[in-house]
Design an enzyme around this catalytic site. Structure first.
Site: not given
Ligand code: NDP
Ligand code: HSE
Length: 434
Positions: A13, A45, A136, A190, A205
């Site tokens: 995401t 991955r 934000i 998450e 946070k």
């Molecule tokens: P996603 O699960 O959407 O993406 C994670 C990415 O990392 C994917 O490309 C995945 O590969 C890879 N990945 C996941 N787990 C592992 C692992 N154990 N080892 C190696 N690679 C891995 O996560 P998000 O984008 O939602 O979140 C990413 C970060 O951003 C997190 O720290 C989250 O807390 C933070 N965040 C998320 C927000 C949200 O709204 N989603 C907002 C703000 C912060 P593959 O795609 O091939 O599975």
């Molecule tokens: N899981 C988090 C939320 C993503 O719902 O706010 C943004 O940090």
């Protein structure tokens, strides 16, 4: 000037959203940064999975270490999440002389002290705007925009998933598990959604916000944490009848005795702007002594790429600056971080919503109010609902004035021991945020 080469770890995401923003606004971003920012390599991955971004021209790999060890790459964006491989990769990137941008609040809250120490020793930047409240720019606002203030308190709706669930329960009377599934499908939650609903993500946070607001170390283990899984539609409805909305708030407050750090469901008067922040939106209210209250509002999930890119621009602008003259990671100079005590839950002060199930007979309420009076707890409002036809107990809802939690604990132990009171008393904290 030559483009700056970036390696992106994670294309989910946030990673996918970041690549999209970098592509869409490439020219504007280069005009701001002074150089083009180029994603040359990215890790995921599963390389066969379809992505939300266009990966044309990006060298994809399923080996994240090949990115942090790549001498061409100057900045690594860690967008994987968690504290396992993400921590290892960030430390390795710093060892290899690369600056880091991350959206990983768990990593910063739990390992930030170690990561920043290494970054300082190496003269490198670690930027984490995206870790708190998604799109934000709250880190920059508190760390830089409010640098002239003594921050008195911070209160935020900083978990979009919980806000989405509570809003759906309030607006549509929907049930908790249903809405959670939807939030997961929409990419808000998450990887482990208990982090959202049990308040852990908000506590990560809050740990970061408190550190940059008060100049204290990151200390996640001292945050009082309570999630929303115990909130029922009944509580949402009773709160509404009293003129309140229930929100999961992260609160950091300076008091003469120390700092309160707490995450819990909270009744907020519905006239407050923050009580009307609904759906997946986030909002952070910051009270500074010079500026007064300031409210920051925006989306906490999808637009997180906006914050990651802002950090990339910041890092690119500062690449050639003297490391000692950069904005400190945690807002205060490393030698000025203060060891202010964090108060235990028993010392925290707030008002309360109490819901009890009382036997429908004379004198029961008098017993309850006498116990509260014995503990000098004054009542601000009371409502008593009718018992259902087949029930011998009826719900009684009380709002108290502000008091120390240990006083309430003592009073509730006595109330719960009454034979006329059924089960534990439900308590939800109340904040007027005035
Ligand atoms: P996603 O699960 O959407 O993406 C994670 C990415 O990392 C994917 O490309 C995945 O590969 C890879 N990945 C996941 N787990 C592992 C692992 N154990 N080892 C190696 N690679 C891995 O996560 P998000 O984008 O939602 O979140 C990413 C970060 O951003 C997190 O720290 C989250 O807390 C933070 N965040 C998320 C927000 C949200 O709204 N989603 C907002 C703000 C912060 P593959 O795609 O091939 O599975
Ligand atoms: N899981 C988090 C939320 C993503 O719902 O706010 C943004 O940090």
């Amino acid at each position: 000037m030559k483009p700056v080469k970036i390696g992106v770890l994670g294309l989910g995401t946030v990673g996918g959203g970041t690549v999209n923003v970098l592509r869409r606004n490439a020219d504007e971003i280069a005009r701001r940064a002074g150089r083009e920012i180029q994603v040359v390599r990215a890790f995921a991955r599963d390389l066969n999975r379809s992505r939300i971004c266009d990966t044309t021209g990006i060298g994809l790999t399923d080996d994240p270490y090949s990115i942090v060890n790549d001498p061409e790459i100057e900045i690594v964006a860690e967008l994987i999440g968690g504290t396992g491989i993400a921590r290892d990769l960030v430390l390795k990137a710093l060892d290899n002389g690369k600056h880091v941008v991350t959206a990983n609040k768990a990593l910063i809250a739990l390992h930030g002290n170690e990561i920043f120490a290494k970054a300082r020793a190496q003269g490198l930047m670690v930027a984490f705007e995206a870790a708190v409240a998604g799109g934000i720019p709250i880190i920059k606002a508190v760390r830089e925009g409010l640098a002239g203030n003594t921050i008195e308190w911070v209160a935020g709706i900083i978990n979009g998933t919980c806000n989405y669930i509570l809003t759906e329960m309030w607006e549509k009377g929907r049930d908790f598990p249903d809405v959670l599934q939807e939030a997961q499908a929409l990419g808000y939650a998450e990887a482990d959604p208990t982090f959202d609903v049990e308040g852990i993500d908000a506590a990560h946070k809050l740990t970061i916000l408190a550190s940059i607001a008060f100049g204290i170390p990151l200390q996640f283990d001292k945050v009082y944490i309570e999630g929303i899984s115990g909130i029922t539609r009944l509580d949402v409805a009773y709160a509404q009848a009293l003129g309140y909305r229930i929100k999961l708030l992260g609160i950091a407050r300076r008091t003469p005795a120390g700092v309160e750090l707490r995450v819990h469901p909270t009744l907020i008067p519905e006239r407050r702007l923050i009580a009307n922040v609904n759906g997946v939106m986030n909002a952070v209210l910051v009270k500074g002594d010079a500026v007064g209250p300031t409210l920051f509002y925006g989306a906490g999930a999808d637009p997180t790429g906006s914050s990651v890119v802002a950090d990339l621009v910041d890092v690119v602008r500062m690449l050639t600056s003297d490391p000692d003259n950069r904005v400190p990671h945690l807002a205060f100079q490393p030698g000025s971080i203060a060891d202010i005590p964090v108060l235990p839950a028993s010392e925290m002060q707030t008002a309360y919503y109490l819901r009890l199930s009382a036997e429908d007979k004379p004198g029961v309420l008098a017993d309850v109010t006498r116990i509260l009076a014995d503990h000098r707890i004054s009542i601000e409002a009371i409502i008593q609902k009718e018992a259902l036809a087949d029930e011998s107990h009826l719900p009684v809802i009380l709002l108290t004035h502000k008091l120390k939690e240990k006083e309430l604990n003592e009073a509730l132990a006595r109330i719960e021991a009454l034979s006329t009171i059924n089960g534990p008393v439900k308590r939800i904290r109340v904040e007027t945020l005035g």
